[in-house]
Design a protein around this motif. Structure first.
Motif, short mmCIF file in Angstrom:
data_model
loop_
_atom_site.label_atom_id
_atom_site.label_comp_id
_atom_site.label_asym_id
_atom_site.label_seq_id
_atom_site.Cartn_x
_atom_site.Cartn_y
_atom_site.Cartn_z
N SER A 71 0.84 -1.20 0.00
CA SER A 71 0.00 0.00 0.00
C SER A 71 0.87 1.24 0.00
N GLY A 90 0.22 4.97 -4.37
CA GLY A 90 -0.99 5.14 -5.18
C GLY A 90 -0.71 5.55 -6.62
N PHE A 104 5.46 4.09 1.58
CA PHE A 104 4.67 2.93 1.18
C PHE A 104 5.10 1.69 1.96
#
Length: 193
Positions: A33, A36, A64
């Motif tokens: 994650s 983005g 991240f």
């Protein structure tokens, strides 16, 4: 993990960092994650992270998470945070609105303000911080405030005894990385009777 900052113009496929999990069995690495915009890719078995596209400095820093997963049991995993920063490069030199100015200065004035020079630099941060200076001061007859850009005389002039025109070359210098850049302006000062 906090690898060395990347240059703003780092090409695609630039090495960022190698992630390493201590585990008795092989693991698969993945970005779990936080990335983005898809700036990074990770090699699933080596843990090496590389850039996947050109970097936009305003999107950074990017934090991240990387996940290491047991290759035979996906319920066994651990995650680590990676913080990547980008160095904003010095793209623009300072620019004066005009490269040549003409000013008048009456004789017999004590030290007097002549003109305030203002250069523009389209870089941000320290790359856009300007310092003013004089390239040729005509024997210290002129000075400039390095912060405000105000050009002044330091003593009175005599119209009959001294030159009636001076060309003072002023520069604005940024505090850029990796190198400082300069812009120039010539101020023609005419002494009036």
């Amino acid at each position: 993990y906090h690898p060395a900052p990347l240059p703003e113009k780092a090409p695609m496929d630039t090495f960022v960092v190698e992630i390493s999990a201590l585990y008795k069995l092989p693991v698969n690495y993945s970005i779990a994650s936080g990335d983005g915009k898809g700036y990074f890719i990770i090699h699933s078995s080596s843990g090496i992270i590389r850039t996947s596209k050109n970097l936009e400095v305003e999107d950074f820093p990017v934090n991240f998470k990387v996940r290491a997963t047991d290759s035979s049991n996906a319920t066994i995993f651990n995650e680590v945070e990676v913080k990547v920063e980008v160095i904003d490069e010095n793209n623009f030199p300072p620019v004066f609105p005009s490269s040549l100015l003409e000013e008048r200065l009456a004789e017999h004035l004590p030290a007097a303000q002549i003109v305030q020079l203002k250069a523009q630099d389209n870089d941000t941060g320290r790359n856009g911080v300007l310092t003013y200076g004089i390239l040729n001061g005509h024997g210290l007859k002129f000075r400039i405030n390095e912060t405000t850009g105000i050009l002044s005389s330091t003593a009175p002039f005599d119209y009959e005894e001294e030159p009636t025109e001076y060309q003072v070359v002023v520069y604005a210098e940024d505090d850029g990385i990796p190198e400082k850049k300069r812009g120039y302006c010539t101020v023609v000062i005419k002494i009036t009777d």
